[in-house]
Write a protein that holds these residues in place. Sequence first.
Motif, short mmCIF file in Angstrom:
data_model
loop_
_atom_site.label_atom_id
_atom_site.label_comp_id
_atom_site.label_asym_id
_atom_site.label_seq_id
_atom_site.Cartn_x
_atom_site.Cartn_y
_atom_site.Cartn_z
N VAL A 91 0.24 -3.43 17.49
CA VAL A 91 0.38 -2.14 17.30
C VAL A 91 -1.11 -1.24 18.45
CG1 VAL A 91 0.25 0.03 16.05
CG2 VAL A 91 1.30 -2.93 15.27
N SER A 92 -0.13 0.12 19.22
CA SER A 92 -1.11 0.71 19.70
C SER A 92 -2.66 1.45 19.15
CB SER A 92 -0.39 1.16 20.91
OG SER A 92 0.86 1.84 19.77
N GLU A 93 -2.00 1.64 17.87
CA GLU A 93 -2.65 2.92 17.72
C GLU A 93 -2.32 2.60 16.43
OE1 GLU A 93 -2.85 7.53 16.57
OE2 GLU A 93 -1.71 7.04 18.20
N LYS A 94 -3.63 2.53 15.30
CA LYS A 94 -3.72 2.18 13.87
C LYS A 94 -4.42 3.17 13.32
CE LYS A 94 -3.63 -2.98 13.94
NZ LYS A 94 -4.49 -3.58 13.97
N GLN A 95 -4.09 3.82 11.58
CA GLN A 95 -5.12 4.56 11.19
C GLN A 95 -4.78 4.49 9.49
OE1 GLN A 95 -3.05 8.56 11.57
NE2 GLN A 95 -4.31 9.26 9.70
N GLN A 96 -5.71 4.87 9.19
CA GLN A 96 -6.24 4.32 7.98
C GLN A 96 -6.42 5.04 6.77
OE1 GLN A 96 -9.78 1.55 6.94
NE2 GLN A 96 -9.60 1.51 5.43
N ILE A 97 -5.53 4.80 5.88
CA ILE A 97 -5.09 6.06 4.47
C ILE A 97 -6.59 5.48 3.24
CG2 ILE A 97 -3.67 7.49 2.66
CD1 ILE A 97 -1.43 6.72 4.94
N THR A 98 -7.50 6.48 3.76
CA THR A 98 -8.34 5.97 2.25
C THR A 98 -7.60 6.61 1.52
OG1 THR A 98 -9.34 8.42 2.77
CG2 THR A 98 -10.60 5.82 4.30
N HIS A 99 -7.03 7.77 0.81
CA HIS A 99 -6.71 8.24 -0.07
C HIS A 99 -6.24 6.94 -0.82
CE1 HIS A 99 -4.74 10.54 -3.07
NE2 HIS A 99 -5.52 11.94 -2.59
N SER A 100 -6.81 7.04 -2.21
CA SER A 100 -6.47 5.70 -3.77
C SER A 100 -5.26 6.88 -4.47
CB SER A 100 -7.91 6.27 -4.90
OG SER A 100 -7.02 5.15 -5.69
N VAL A 101 -3.75 5.74 -3.66
CA VAL A 101 -2.76 6.58 -4.00
C VAL A 101 -2.46 5.65 -5.57
CG1 VAL A 101 -0.49 5.91 -3.59
CG2 VAL A 101 -2.08 5.83 -2.50
N VAL A 102 -3.10 4.11 -6.25
CA VAL A 102 -2.69 4.30 -7.39
C VAL A 102 -3.87 3.40 -7.90
CG1 VAL A 102 -0.65 2.94 -6.98
CG2 VAL A 102 -1.89 1.65 -6.40
N LYS A 103 -3.60 3.67 -9.59
CA LYS A 103 -5.00 2.96 -10.02
C LYS A 103 -4.98 1.61 -10.49
CE LYS A 103 -5.67 7.66 -12.04
NZ LYS A 103 -5.54 8.51 -13.06
N ARG A 104 -5.55 1.42 -11.47
CA ARG A 104 -5.19 -0.05 -11.77
C ARG A 104 -4.20 -0.15 -12.45
NH1 ARG A 104 -11.00 -1.90 -14.65
NH2 ARG A 104 -9.63 -4.33 -14.24
N LYS A 105 -4.23 -1.80 -12.26
CA LYS A 105 -3.06 -2.19 -12.98
C LYS A 105 -1.93 -1.77 -13.19
CE LYS A 105 -5.11 -3.86 -17.05
NZ LYS A 105 -5.19 -3.26 -18.55
N ASP A 106 -1.92 -0.93 -11.47
CA ASP A 106 -0.50 -0.26 -11.09
C ASP A 106 -0.27 -1.00 -9.90
OD1 ASP A 106 1.64 1.31 -10.50
OD2 ASP A 106 0.74 3.31 -10.70
N VAL A 107 1.18 -0.70 -8.72
CA VAL A 107 1.31 -1.00 -7.75
C VAL A 107 2.50 -0.59 -7.03
CG1 VAL A 107 0.72 -3.57 -8.82
CG2 VAL A 107 2.99 -2.70 -8.41
N ILE A 108 2.50 -1.07 -5.87
CA ILE A 108 3.05 0.03 -5.03
C ILE A 108 4.42 -0.81 -4.51
CG2 ILE A 108 3.89 0.75 -2.42
CD1 ILE A 108 1.57 2.66 -3.76
N LYS A 109 5.53 -0.40 -5.28
CA LYS A 109 7.05 -0.74 -5.34
C LYS A 109 7.89 -0.15 -3.85
CE LYS A 109 8.57 -2.92 -7.95
NZ LYS A 109 8.78 -4.01 -7.81
N GLY A 110 7.89 0.82 -3.53
CA GLY A 110 8.22 1.54 -2.42
C GLY A 110 6.96 1.87 -0.88
N ILE A 111 7.77 1.48 -0.48
CA ILE A 111 6.79 2.57 1.08
C ILE A 111 7.78 2.59 2.27
CG2 ILE A 111 6.20 0.04 2.19
CD1 ILE A 111 3.71 1.92 3.23
N VAL A 112 7.97 4.08 3.10
CA VAL A 112 9.69 4.57 3.21
C VAL A 112 8.30 5.36 4.87
CG1 VAL A 112 11.36 5.44 4.40
CG2 VAL A 112 10.90 4.12 2.02
N LYS A 113 8.89 4.89 6.08
CA LYS A 113 8.61 5.80 7.37
C LYS A 113 9.30 6.64 7.55
CE LYS A 113 6.46 5.48 11.91
NZ LYS A 113 5.75 4.38 13.38
N VAL A 114 9.06 7.85 7.96
CA VAL A 114 9.98 9.07 8.16
C VAL A 114 8.94 9.10 9.50
CG1 VAL A 114 11.37 10.73 7.54
CG2 VAL A 114 9.96 9.55 5.74
#
Length: 339
Positions: free
Chosen positions: A105-128
């Motif tokens: 990948v030519s370019e990477k960017q890290q997102i530091t924003h905390s999306v979820v809290k403990r005992k929670d998980v990401i169930k979907g991620i979509v790029k537009v």
Amino acid sequence: ALESIDFKNALEQFQNLVEKMIIQKTKESSGLYTKDDDEIDYDKFYTTTQTLFGPAVKDQNIQAFFRKIVSNPDERPEWLEIFGCFLGESDGTSSPSKESMVLLVSEKQQITHSVVKRKDVIKGIVKVPLLHFTVTASQRGVLTVFTKQCRVYMVYVEMDTAWITGCDFLPNLKYVVAVTESTIILWDYKSKERQNNGFVIKPMKNCLLCVSTVTTPDHLAKDTIIMGDDKGYVYLLTMTNDDFIMKQSKAEKESQFRFMDSESFNMPKRKLHDDWVVKIKYISALKRFASCSTDSINSFVLDDIKRLEDNLPVKEFSVPKGVNAFTYCGKAKVIVTGG
């Protein structure tokens, strides 16, 4: 990384080089070849390949590729092998390179924003891609939109007992869509209101497990989504701006989202699998939708969305113990499934 158009031209020149070399080796084996200035030996093959692809290719892979052609011109190696990638078992002379520029990948960017809290998980991620958005949905109800400018839109959906199982983005209506086990959530991420900034469509008789947007080039003020449930059904739902006005019920002021009755929508569905629909996706390049299931008989379906409104046969194939995941690669024109 190499630009795609430059890489395509370089690949065509490389394949022409390989064809000339195969013709030369075939004539040599039959005793019909006469050496001249156009002879392709290892040094010429190495120099030309390095000129075309630069440091993206390694010496050991060039050597292995050349040796394969010399030893058996009839069974030519795949071009991927010049980058250390193999479709089958290798001969042990080279190993896949993790440094290939074609695969990085030519370019990477890290997102530091905390999306979820403990005992929670990401169930979907979509790029537009068109809007440079990334949409995520957590199991316990956190919907998030990340923009290219690193702006974050977030809403916490007040869940009952149901969990979010998937999400996508409606490009024409500019809504985030998410499905839970019993509802369809439509969130207006641009709304400045904390309350009533979205809609909930319910009740759904079966448990919804996945959702995808049907992307079309007409850019009309409507969006179509497809969904899969735990009974093997695939649903088709088309929405317009008028639906948000005409079909909403009178919600109390304290309610987070406005309610819409699922019975008020024309929502065709068709049973395509005999088990859970694990994933569903509209592949715009093929103008087809694809769905997969843990069903061993009807494991993977790829067909026009019109099949959801009729009873004509669908294109499908079976895999023992079913298919859990799939993806489509436009450059290679292949669909890969994982069971």
